[in-house]
Scaffold this motif. Structure first.
Motif, PDB file in Angstrom:
ATOM      1  N   TYR A  34       1.784   2.655 -10.764  1.00 32.44           N
ATOM      2  CA  TYR A  34       0.486   3.313 -10.561  1.00 32.44           C
ATOM      3  C   TYR A  34      -0.529   2.840 -11.596  1.00 32.44           C
ATOM      4  CZ  TYR A  34      -3.125   6.865 -10.386  1.00 32.44           C
ATOM      5  OH  TYR A  34      -4.333   7.506 -10.304  1.00 32.44           O
ATOM      6  N   ARG A  35      -0.120   2.829 -12.856  1.00 29.46           N
ATOM      7  CA  ARG A  35      -1.046   2.444 -13.924  1.00 29.46           C
ATOM      8  C   ARG A  35      -1.441   0.988 -13.805  1.00 29.46           C
ATOM      9  NH1 ARG A  35      -2.231   6.206 -17.440  1.00 29.46           N
ATOM     10  NH2 ARG A  35      -2.885   4.690 -19.003  1.00 29.46           N
ATOM     11  N   TYR A  36      -0.518   0.134 -13.383  1.00 32.63           N
ATOM     12  CA  TYR A  36      -0.841  -1.279 -13.202  1.00 32.63           C
ATOM     13  C   TYR A  36      -1.839  -1.460 -12.058  1.00 32.63           C
ATOM     14  CZ  TYR A  36      -0.430  -6.231 -12.286  1.00 32.63           C
ATOM     15  OH  TYR A  36      -0.716  -7.552 -12.075  1.00 32.63           O
ATOM     16  N   GLU A  37      -1.578  -0.802 -10.939  1.00 32.71           N
ATOM     17  CA  GLU A  37      -2.457  -0.916  -9.771  1.00 32.71           C
ATOM     18  C   GLU A  37      -3.861  -0.418 -10.056  1.00 32.71           C
ATOM     19  OE1 GLU A  37      -0.394   1.132  -6.652  1.00 32.71           O
ATOM     20  OE2 GLU A  37       1.292  -0.267  -6.751  1.00 32.71           O
ATOM     21  N   HIS A  38      -3.987   0.578 -10.933  1.00 34.72           N
ATOM     22  CA  HIS A  38      -5.294   1.147 -11.259  1.00 34.72           C
ATOM     23  C   HIS A  38      -5.865   0.583 -12.559  1.00 34.72           C
ATOM     24  CE1 HIS A  38      -3.792   3.975  -8.243  1.00 34.72           C
ATOM     25  NE2 HIS A  38      -5.071   4.130  -7.960  1.00 34.72           N
ATOM     26  N   GLN A  39      -5.215  -0.478 -13.077  1.00 31.00           N
ATOM     27  CA  GLN A  39      -5.683  -1.160 -14.285  1.00 31.00           C
ATOM     28  C   GLN A  39      -5.887  -0.195 -15.456  1.00 31.00           C
ATOM     29  OE1 GLN A  39      -6.121  -4.796 -14.444  1.00 31.00           O
ATOM     30  NE2 GLN A  39      -4.685  -4.263 -12.830  1.00 31.00           N
TER      31      GLN A  39
END
Length: 64
Positions: A34-39
């Motif tokens: 999630y954190r990667y996808e939302h930068q």
């Protein structure tokens, strides 16, 4: 835009999966994805090698 930083200390000491009402959950994998996808910035410490992280959490998470 301000983004909150999340720090995860000692990755690899938590249970990889949690079973809740017959549902298998992978909270760390979901959180990192999630954190990667939302930068969103995430700092992780671990005693695991990069290869061990890939073995435990999968190649996609190990690559992040």
């Amino acid at each position: 835009m301000d983004k909150e930083i999340l720090a995860i200390d000692d990755l690899g000491t938590e249970p990889r999966e949690i079973i809740e009402y017959d549902n298998v959950l992978s909270p760390i994998i979901d959180l990192i994805s999630y954190r990667y996808e939302h930068q969103l910035p995430t700092i992780i410490t671990s005693n695991l090698t990069p290869q061990q992280i890939s073995e435990v959490y999968g190649k996609r998470i190990g690559d992040r």
